[in-house]
Design an enzyme around this catalytic site. Structure first.
Site, mmCIF file in Angstrom:
data_model
loop_
_atom_site.group_PDB
_atom_site.id
_atom_site.type_symbol
_atom_site.label_atom_id
_atom_site.label_comp_id
_atom_site.label_asym_id
_atom_site.label_seq_id
_atom_site.Cartn_x
_atom_site.Cartn_y
_atom_site.Cartn_z
ATOM 1 C CG HIS A 101 -10.796 -87.980 -49.208
ATOM 2 N ND1 HIS A 101 -9.629 -88.691 -49.059
ATOM 3 C CD2 HIS A 101 -10.806 -87.106 -48.168
ATOM 4 C CE1 HIS A 101 -8.977 -88.280 -47.990
ATOM 5 N NE2 HIS A 101 -9.672 -87.309 -47.432
ATOM 6 C CD GLU B 110 -5.511 -87.818 -45.944
ATOM 7 O OE1 GLU B 110 -4.581 -88.434 -46.485
ATOM 8 O OE2 GLU B 110 -6.700 -88.164 -46.055
ATOM 9 C CE1 TYR C 299 -9.917 -58.561 -62.242
ATOM 10 C CE2 TYR C 299 -10.265 -60.847 -61.548
ATOM 11 C CZ TYR C 299 -10.730 -59.551 -61.671
ATOM 12 O OH TYR C 299 -11.983 -59.220 -61.236
ATOM 13 C CE1 TYR D 21 -14.684 -64.725 -64.292
ATOM 14 C CE2 TYR D 21 -17.033 -64.790 -64.760
ATOM 15 C CZ TYR D 21 -15.961 -64.233 -64.098
ATOM 16 O OH TYR D 21 -16.150 -63.187 -63.230
ATOM 17 C CG HIS E 187 -7.644 -82.654 -47.246
ATOM 18 N ND1 HIS E 187 -8.435 -82.921 -48.337
ATOM 19 C CD2 HIS E 187 -7.898 -83.638 -46.340
ATOM 20 C CE1 HIS E 187 -9.130 -84.029 -48.112
ATOM 21 N NE2 HIS E 187 -8.832 -84.471 -46.903
ATOM 22 C CG HIS F 77 -13.315 -84.104 -45.302
ATOM 23 N ND1 HIS F 77 -13.272 -85.061 -44.295
ATOM 24 C CD2 HIS F 77 -12.173 -84.271 -46.019
ATOM 25 C CE1 HIS F 77 -12.158 -85.760 -44.395
ATOM 26 N NE2 HIS F 77 -11.477 -85.290 -45.434
#
Length: 213
Positions: free
Chosen positions: A155, A73, A208, A113, A92, A94
């Site tokens: 994915h 990737e 924040y 939120y 990344h 899974h």
């Protein structure tokens, strides 16, 4: 105490991703920006077998360090880091619930939120494309526009940060939100926050902690 090297930081984060349940086996990958390219985890190596020497240097043209095989990737890692100067780390994974929602090929709407931690009013889902392809990278880039995280249809998930700790925190938060959303879907479609309510959240998030950076 000296600051950890990029390879040490990447190794630590890859292990944290596994410990947090974001990845199992050799799934997932991570990268960190360097001055002249980036460092990325290798292809097909479980977190417990990684070392600092496992990490693969790549330049911006996509050429990998001789004798090493980067994650398949690497394209979206390279493209994100090139296009987003404020981003220094890409993860990344899974993870179970993010991947479950991604397999519905649907975004995560503003049911809570904390969706704002991903940078917008929803967590977009990029359309399906074969792993390791430029099409996948192009879809991810579009889904990540003005965002810090997205899902990849059928994915998994991508999370971005100013550094690896922030990217990891966002990935953990997104996975938790996806679990909550999955549970809500068992009861029906949830009531959503309005655009005005989300604007108030984004305004409150400014300054924040790590979410306001």
């Amino acid at each position: 105490m000296s600051k950890p090297t990029p390879a040490q930081q990447l190794l630590h984060t890859a292990r944290q991703m596994a410990q947090a349940g974001l990845n199992k086996g050799s799934s997932g990958n991570a990268s960190i920006r360097l001055d002249d390219g980036f460092l990325i985890t290798p292809s097909g190596v479980p977190a417990e077998q990684l070392s600092t020497d496992s990490m693969v240097y790549m330049d911006w043209q996509g050429t990998a360090e001789a004798g090493k095989k980067p994650s398949s990737e690497w394209r979206f890692h390279r493209d994100i880091l090139q296009a987003r100067p404020e981003v220094n780390a890409v993860l990344h994974c899974h993870s179970m619930f993010a991947t479950t929602i991604a397999c519905l090929a649907r975004p995560v709407p503003p049911f809570h939120y904390m969706i704002a931690t991903a940078g917008g009013d929803d967590i977009r889902c990029a359309p399906y494309a074969l792993f390791g392809t430029q099409a996948l990278s192009d879809g991810a880039m579009a889904a990540l526009q003005d965002r810090k995280a997205c899902l990849l249809a059928h994915h998994g998930m991508i999370a971005l940060g100013q550094g690896l700790p922030q990217a990891l925190a966002i990935a953990v938060e997104v996975e938790g939100l996806c679990e909550q959303y999955w549970r809500l879907l068992q009861l029906g479609e949830p009531t959503l926050l309005t655009p005005e309510q989300m604007r108030e959240v984004h305004a409150q998030f400014k300054g924040y902690g790590q979410w306001g950076r």
